[in-house]
Design an enzyme around this catalytic site. Structure first.
Site, PDB file in Angstrom:
ATOM      1  N   GLY B 124      30.173 -18.411 -66.178  1.00 52.37           N
ATOM      2  CA  GLY B 124      29.509 -19.486 -65.446  1.00 52.37           C
ATOM      3  C   GLY B 124      30.145 -19.665 -64.085  1.00 52.37           C
ATOM      4  N   GLY B 156      22.754 -12.622 -56.544  1.00 54.26           N
ATOM      5  CA  GLY B 156      23.556 -13.488 -55.690  1.00 54.26           C
ATOM      6  C   GLY B 156      25.034 -13.341 -55.968  1.00 54.26           C
ATOM      7  CG  ASN B 185      16.401 -13.899 -59.323  1.00 50.35           C
ATOM      8  OD1 ASN B 185      16.910 -14.177 -58.235  1.00 50.35           O
ATOM      9  ND2 ASN B 185      16.783 -14.474 -60.454  1.00 50.35           N
ATOM     10  CD  GLU B 364      46.275  -9.522 -56.311  1.00 50.86           C
ATOM     11  OE1 GLU B 364      45.180  -9.667 -55.727  1.00 50.86           O
ATOM     12  OE2 GLU B 364      47.199  -8.851 -55.830  1.00 50.86           O
ATOM     13  CG  PHE B 389      50.402 -11.756 -54.259  1.00 50.02           C
ATOM     14  CD1 PHE B 389      50.152 -12.521 -53.128  1.00 50.02           C
ATOM     15  CD2 PHE B 389      51.387 -10.793 -54.190  1.00 50.02           C
ATOM     16  CE1 PHE B 389      50.867 -12.310 -51.953  1.00 50.02           C
ATOM     17  CE2 PHE B 389      52.108 -10.573 -53.021  1.00 50.02           C
ATOM     18  CZ  PHE B 389      51.837 -11.339 -51.893  1.00 50.02           C
ATOM     19  CG  ASP B 422      59.443  -9.753 -48.314  1.00 49.47           C
ATOM     20  OD1 ASP B 422      59.575  -9.019 -47.321  1.00 49.47           O
ATOM     21  OD2 ASP B 422      59.436  -9.318 -49.475  1.00 49.47           O
ATOM     22  CD  GLN B 426      54.609 -11.065 -49.267  1.00 53.13           C
ATOM     23  OE1 GLN B 426      54.533 -10.268 -50.180  1.00 53.13           O
ATOM     24  NE2 GLN B 426      53.589 -11.272 -48.433  1.00 53.13           N
ATOM     25  NE  ARG B 472      63.487  -9.823 -52.921  1.00 46.01           N
ATOM     26  CZ  ARG B 472      64.652  -9.649 -52.299  1.00 46.01           C
ATOM     27  NH1 ARG B 472      65.516 -10.642 -52.253  1.00 46.01           N
ATOM     28  NH2 ARG B 472      64.950  -8.510 -51.723  1.00 46.01           N
TER      29      ARG B 472
END
Lengths: 623, 623
Positions: B124, B156, B185, B364, B389, B422, B426, B472
């Site tokens: 949906g 669509g 359609n 992703e 991400f 970075d 990030q 990290r």
């Protein structure tokens, strides 16, 4: 698609451009070795492309980062930021030393951000550059600025759907100023990309999406120049450049395991020796295309609002009504909708201001990216969709918040279980959380039509990212037409001497709270009712007063229990530490389709639930 | 791509299928008129396609919704739910009456959800079906079940980038069991789509993405049957069907302004009269393809953990180590990564269990959709990427939460400003908020390698959606190898009689808190330190104890200030109403590139900030 005749100031010759590219490679290696991190090999593959763009193709002015009438460069493969800093430096731009790359306080960040005046929108989340380029191109077209937008992408990032949303938007809207350049080096972070250096795959895709595609050797400067020349007359155009990651340094070329790794001092020496140190005899001649932006809106007079006291109007409809009025007095207002304008209310604006209405169709990521590009060019974009579907653009919204944009409004309609029969997929139940979490955002949530119009007005005037939350059902008009709704305020709708409890509500739950007030009053329990229409910033003063003056607070909202108004109130009051409990009534069970009333009542946010909770609290011995 | 020989039980003849389609149209009109809402015209355009699929092409068993060895139908254009309920009813499936459509408590929801046993994953939110179909196809391939997956999309929704992420994934992975059928359609919600009924546009796109494309008249039953037959040998295949929205009812055909609108009683009569009431002589013969799932993991023995007490190991690395071990004892564990496996830690799993590692590349949304499909087929998918991400898949994660999936783990690495150089693009700074807000989720956040391994183990064993947050930087090993980390627990790392204040931390801030404890101790201020590794559910008992026993609480986290651990603690304690203040130390200013230490210290979440805050609190007269 036709395009205008392009006047280029002066074309650098190939040998000089090749020398520039080598100098950029040297700089990249120096910078990243110095920084001890970064993505040198991802820069080396696109050095020739970037040299040609900045020193031969683009019309820009190294002394004027804020010039609006120049071509724009968008580095979609943001991890190649050093190549951008290198080329700006090589062009003589006044900037911090390249050795400051990635250091705290430097504008030469690891991925481009607008802390550098040469960056319009933060990049580094792959696949976002082309939607942003569309927005910049659209802003230029609206302002009749005949400048081009060059977007440099990686091949790996072409797996991102957002690239194809953008590709469709550009061709469907005839954005003939957009040029995509794909650096097809065939290597991702962990190994080969899906298609290696097969530029044909990407060419066929861009062509299928209505673009011209030009395949070249991305290290052949003649080919690059020819491609850029061809791309002037075939737009939107995609240049698919076969390149070698690490190009120019033998031990970096096509090396696996070198993604995102800097060289050490010894490797650096060897690399610089291999590259050589050519002299160039080329400078960037500044060039402007002419023209300027439509002036930004000065603060317009308050809009006229006129509802009958007995009217029932959905806040989403009132939002559309207000937008149309604001469009008349604010020439920089642009509205973008994803084919749901008759639901969100924006079709009213579209009818009155067709030239500033953007049909983004069902592609919310590109929709948000276009808005980011528009906002970066000084427009005041309002993006509208179902709140549920704005979550589709969450990463774009995140990056917008890192882009320090002057104005960007999102309006999410159809929030919560009160939408009823359409069911959970269409219910915005996470949207307050999404927009509250952003570092610098404003979150507004009107209960009635007057509030919706005034808060729409506030939204377009408030700097930064603003979220406006509207509801599907019609709600009674609650406030007089001249009521004011300052950001950070609230409305105390019911209060009396001796209030025992406080009900904090927003949107449709305000009406549940008012009914609960009446029922509790009959039971002899006096309650204060606060319409917390400004979810962020909250009205801390009024809430603190309620915490001091009443024995407990119930926050009721049409949202999942975590991340919304309840959290906001609890966190606000907890700062100081009040001894009164803050109870959250919100959605805690899986919603489903059904009549809105049935859902509100069965999912725990109805008048009866408030009455039950406060009755229970009034019996707790410690309160 | 090659495909297996398909045995079809019995092919209904065209005239019977046409009659079935008419009967489906009648049912759709009846249901939606009765419900007073819904999207009848969007169902009428695909009635012929759906009739052919269910009554002629698909191998399924109307008496066995839970059969694993049948073809699967995914209704990506979820607003056409009534056509699904209609065809199930027509096939004789035991189910609630069609008149219960959209009523509270009925499984016949407005958009498909797994409250119906015939729906694997909620749809949906447009563009999600094809990624889910990929996941189902992948699960079938892993289990050697030779069944097909048919996904019905709208035209669509092909503007959604997720469709093209999925298209790339299917062809790149040779998913020869996937068939996409696009109901072209030509009409969206507010008007024409970008391309009307030009099926060629979509055919060229699918072909460019490595699919076979078959263009047909979607109301010609011969053509539909032929296309489905052709699609058996050319996979993945896309059937682009030219259709008419509202087909079969004169006043609905191609009508603008009829999207999402039911008929009134009079219109219904007229429509039924036009459609006629044909008799059919066709039933669905149940058919299974044979085979079964790899058995689900029984609870495996605890994994062996062995870190030296002085070691420094990143939690992201420990996550990978644990995954590899768990893969050995859990045959249903599948790991999906978006080309960042060397950063997230999943490459260790990939090396040991290549057959259950899925390379999703930089896409992703499809990655999350594939995981949803896998999870719906009983796999235990672990999705890993940078936390930042995962926000790209926020809408998929939202829909996953509405899909009641048995097991689905997301691991987000590189969280907060502690990633350093970075820069902000990030940094996962919104991820706790994203996953906390979901209705039924678990959020875990280890500080050290032992915690990371144990919580990885907990994550794959915990039902529903689980989020694991890894960091990290390397962090010191803090816990003994046999420490236990139950969901909903916490670790009190420092406490003594007479603790004046409590520091609640998680992840990297645990080490800031420990250092602050020592510095404050020197100043004569005793603090309790709690590692709140289970962010949701929180350890309310331990927190309440701290609130009762100390004078104030400081929550420190590497996340934007709103929506994360600070909110969670404040909301938890506010329920009861403690008089102690809860102060949140979190990110409130725009982060940038820099050394992790510089960022932690300049952005307000360092040892010094904790010491300053608690010293200030200890001087407040009321505490």
């Amino acid at each position: 698609m036709a395009r205008t005749q392009r006047v280029v100031p002066r074309e650098a010759d190939v040998s000089n451009l090749e020398a520039v590219a080598t100098r950029l490679r040297r700089k990249v290696i120096d910078m990243t070795t110095e920084a001890g991190s970064g993505h040198p090999t991802s820069c080396l593959s696109c050095a020739d492309l970037v040299a040609a763009l900045f020193f031969s193709e683009m019309r820009w002015d190294p002394s004027a980062p804020d010039a609006v009438d120049t071509d724009t460069f968008v580095l979609s493969k943001g991890h190649a930021a050093p190549i951008l800093w290198a080329v700006l430096s090589e062009a003589g731009v006044a900037m911090e030393p390249l050795s400051s790359l990635r250091r705290f306080g430097s504008t030469l960040e690891g991925h481009p951000t607008p802390s550098s005046p040469w960056v319009k929108v933060s990049t580094g989340s792959l696949g976002q550059g082309l939607p942003v380029a569309n927005g910049i191109a659209l802003a230029n077209r609206m302002d009749r600025i005949d400048a081009d937008v060059f977007c440099l992408l990686g091949d790996g990032e072409c797996a991102e759907g957002a690239v194809w949303e953008a590709a469709q938007f550009a061709s469907a809207n005839g954005l003939s100023s957009v040029v995509a350049i794909v650096d097809v080096n065939g290597l991702g972070q962990t190994g080969s990309t899906a298609y290696g250096r097969d530029t044909g795959v990407f060419a066929r895709r861009f062509e299928a999406f209505g673009w011209s595609a030009i395949e070249i050797d991305g290290h052949d400067m003649h080919a690059i120049r020819d491609a850029l020349f061809r791309a002037r007359s075939e737009r939107p155009a995609a240049i698919l450049a076969r390149t070698v990651k690490g190009k120019g340094v033998s031990f970096l070329e096509d090396a696996l395991d070198m993604h995102g790794k800097p060289l050490d001092a010894g490797q650096r020496e060897k690399a610089l020796e291999e590259l050589g140190d050519p002299v160039t005899r080329v400078v960037v001649m500044s060039h402007r295309v002419g023209g300027g932006r439509v002036p930004a809106s000065s603060n317009p007079p308050p809009i006229e609002i006129s509802y009958e006291p007995d009217a029932a109007v959905a806040t989403r409809a009132a939002f559309g009504t207000a937008l149309a009025k604001l469009g008349t007095v604010m020439p920089d207002l642009v509205v973008i909708d994803g084919d749901v304008g008759n639901s969100t209310g924006t079709l009213v604006f579209a009818k009155d201001h067709a030239e500033r209405f953007v049909q983004a169709y069902i592609a919310e990521q590109n929709m948000a990216g276009v808005a980011m590009g528009l906002a970066a060019c000084g427009k005041r974009p309002v993006v509208a969709s179902f709140a549920a579907f704005l979550t589709r653009a969450a990463d774009f919204i995140r990056m917008a918040s890192h882009s320090q944009l002057p104005h960007l409004v999102f309006c999410g309609s159809h929030v919560g279980v009160s939408i009823g029969e359409d069911g959970p997929s269409q219910m915005g139940l996470e949207d307050l959380s999404l927009f509250r979490a952003l570092g610098h955002s404003t979150v507004l949530y009107p209960a009635d039509a007057v509030g919706a119009e005034r808060l729409t007005e506030q939204a377009v005037l408030t700097p930064g990212i603003v979220y406006l939350r509207t509801s599907r059902p019609k709600t009674p008009v609650l406030y007089p037409n001249d009521a004011e709704f300052p950001v950070g305020g609230s409305k105390t709708l019911r209060t009396s001497y001796g209030d025992a409890f406080t009900i904090v509500a927003a949107g449709i739950t305000v009406f549940e709270a008012l009914a609960a007030h009446d029922q509790l009053k009959e039971r002899g329990i006096a309650t204060r009712v606060i319409d917390a229409y400004s979810v962020k910033p909250l009205d801390g003063v009024t809430l603190a007063k309620a915490a001091a003056e009443t024995r407990g607070i119930v926050v009721v909202e049409d949202h999942w229990i975590d991340g919304g108004l309840g959290d906001a109130v609890a966190a606000e009051l907890a700062q100081t530490g009040y001894a009164v409990p803050v109870r959250r009534l919100a959605i805690i069970r899986q919603p489903q389709s059904g009549d809105p009333r049935a859902l509100i009542e069965n999912l725990g946010i109805s008048t009866a639930d408030i009455v039950r909770e406060i009755t229970r609290m009034s019996g707790e011995p410690n309160l």
